[in-house]
Design an enzyme around this catalytic site. Structure first.
Site, PDB file in Angstrom:
ATOM      1  N   CYS A   1     -71.257  51.356  56.799  1.00 48.59           N
ATOM      2  CA  CYS A   1     -72.025  52.127  55.819  1.00 48.59           C
ATOM      3  C   CYS A   1     -72.128  51.447  54.462  1.00 48.59           C
ATOM      4  O   CYS A   1     -72.494  52.080  53.482  1.00 48.59           O
ATOM      5  CB  CYS A   1     -71.399  53.506  55.652  1.00 48.59           C
ATOM      6  SG  CYS A   1     -71.695  54.526  57.083  1.00 48.59           S
ATOM      7  N   ASP A   2     -71.785  50.179  54.392  1.00 44.08           N
ATOM      8  CA  ASP A   2     -71.859  49.458  53.125  1.00 44.08           C
ATOM      9  C   ASP A   2     -73.133  48.622  53.106  1.00 44.08           C
ATOM     10  O   ASP A   2     -73.410  47.902  54.068  1.00 44.08           O
ATOM     11  CB  ASP A   2     -70.623  48.566  52.995  1.00 44.08           C
ATOM     12  CG  ASP A   2     -70.595  47.832  51.674  1.00 44.08           C
ATOM     13  OD1 ASP A   2     -71.553  47.975  50.879  1.00 44.08           O
ATOM     14  OD2 ASP A   2     -69.623  47.116  51.436  1.00 44.08           O
TER      15      ASP A   2
END
Ligand SMILES: *Cc1c(COP(=O)(O)O)cnc(C)c1O
Length: 383
Positions: free
Chosen positions: A332-333
């Site tokens: 999710c980065d």
């Protein structure tokens, strides 16, 4: 023998073992090792375990008689595993002849453990010498010297190496402590595409050997020319044969036959032996650009995008007209971006495979478990 240049073979292996799949071709490891030996006949090969610490690679190279450059106790133990049944005397002989602990900054507890093997270790500063004297007094020491690393993909000189102007004083300081300085080492920076770095480094070391000699130091018998040997990731990289010719002739010109010459190639041995196969988990079109979301990314096998300054070329097993696409990892980065401009067919679908070649170095070794995604499964072929 598995032919990893055939995408159908990669597809079959990915179907069988799942993705992300990090495939290591041991035949390529052997070929690269033999090629290095052939190109540099005067040089003893110490594989830099840091570049890919897979135990299978260490085993393959151990069986070929390779030597090893280790930089931590864990890396030391990967090699030690193969000699654990030797007697202490045999272990000491092996370790002295075949291992260099080439991290100039060492943990005290590691030094304690290593002392009974009387290892060969590097240093580049006076504090480290005191530490070695206190915790590993039976070591032989090699002074690492700072040399030019202009144009190398991964420079190292800002972190390591004594300035040549301080070198002889650091050799004398070791002698005063009763430590034997066995020789000099350097590293021109990883993926060194500027042959001149090696030429200058060899000249600097030659002058230091002479200066040490003139100050009455007669223990220097070894020159460690480090790593940095480049891989032809792109056609612009000069063929390694050119570099070999330059290094070999400079070695013969500047160092007598009695000087043992060693090198610590990492990338040169492991980069072309690694392929990763990954699959498309998601697909979206954002601002007109197709975005693919893969099950491998920069926190995992593609960590070299960040740490190794690499642009890996992604290929698809399915054919199609290439268009500019973006390719992201699974976390999710938003830093987890493999490429914002990759040439891939637009019509790829979820579950389709992509792969990247020449990803054997500084890749899986720096994979993390970030966001709950484990490192890729390792598959060793052609053992
Ligand atoms: C990383 C490293 C190597 C290997 O360098 P490559 O460029 O991969 O060949 C060799 N020696 C030392 C001391 C290193 O830190």
């Amino acid at each position: 023998m598995e032919d990893l240049t055939d995408p159908k073979v990669l597809e079959k292996l990915a179907d069988e073992h799942g993705t992300p799949l990090f495939i290591i071709d041991m035949e390529k490891i052997r070929q690269n090792y033999y090629l290095f030996e052939r190109l540099f006949p005067r040089v003893q090969v110490y594989y830099a375990v840091k570049s890919n610490s897979d135990p299978g690679i260490v085993k393959t190279l151990f069986n070929l008689g390779s030597r090893f450059d280790v930089a931590s106790l864990a890396e030391f133990n990967l090699v030690y595993e193969h000699i654990k049944d030797y007697t202490l005397e045999e272990q000491k002989a092996y370790i002295w002849d075949k291992i260099i602990y080439a991290n100039t900054i060492k943990r005290v507890d590691t030094l304690h453990i290593l002392n009974k093997y009387e290892p060969l270790v590097t240093y580049d500063n006076a504090e480290e010498l005191k530490k070695i004297k206190a915790h590993c007094p039976d070591a032989g020491v090699v002074l690492r010297v700072k040399v030019p690393d202009t144009g190398s993909m991964v420079p190292l000189s800002s972190k390591f190496g004594a300035h040549p102007g301080e070198a002889v004083d650091l050799i004398l300081a070791a002698a005063e402590l009763g430590l034997t300085v066995e020789g000099l080492s350097f590293h021109v920076g990883s993926q060194c595409v500027n042959n001149e770095n090696f030429v200058q480094a060899l000249q600097i070391c030659h002058e230091l050997f002479e200066e040490a000699d003139s100050r009455g130091i007669d223990s220097l018998r070894l020159l460690d020319i480090g790593g940095g040997f480049p891989v032809e990731y792109t056609p612009e990289v000069h063929p390694i044969e050119q570099l070999a010719e330059i290094i070999n002739s400079e070695l013969d010109r500047l160092f007598p036959a009695e000087t043992a010459i060693i090198a610590e190639p990492g990338r040169f041995i492991s980069a072309t032996a690694g392929i990763v196969v990954t699959k498309i988990l998601g697909k979206a079109v954002r601002e007109g650009k197709t975005c693919y979301y893969l099950d491998d990314g920069i926190y995992h096998t593609f960590s070299g995008v960040i740490f190794d300054h690499q642009n890996y070329v992604l290929k698809s097993i399915k054919q199609g007209e290439p268009k500019i696409c973006a390719v992201f990892g699974p976390t999710c980065d938003s830093l987890d971006t493999i490429s914002l401009a990759e040439n891939l067919p637009e019509e790829l679908e979820l579950e389709d495979y992509l792969y990247a070649e020449n990803i054997g170095s500084y890749s899986h070794a720096s994979s993390t478990w970030f966001n709950g995604f484990p490192p890729a499964t390792v598959l060793r072929v052609n053992e």
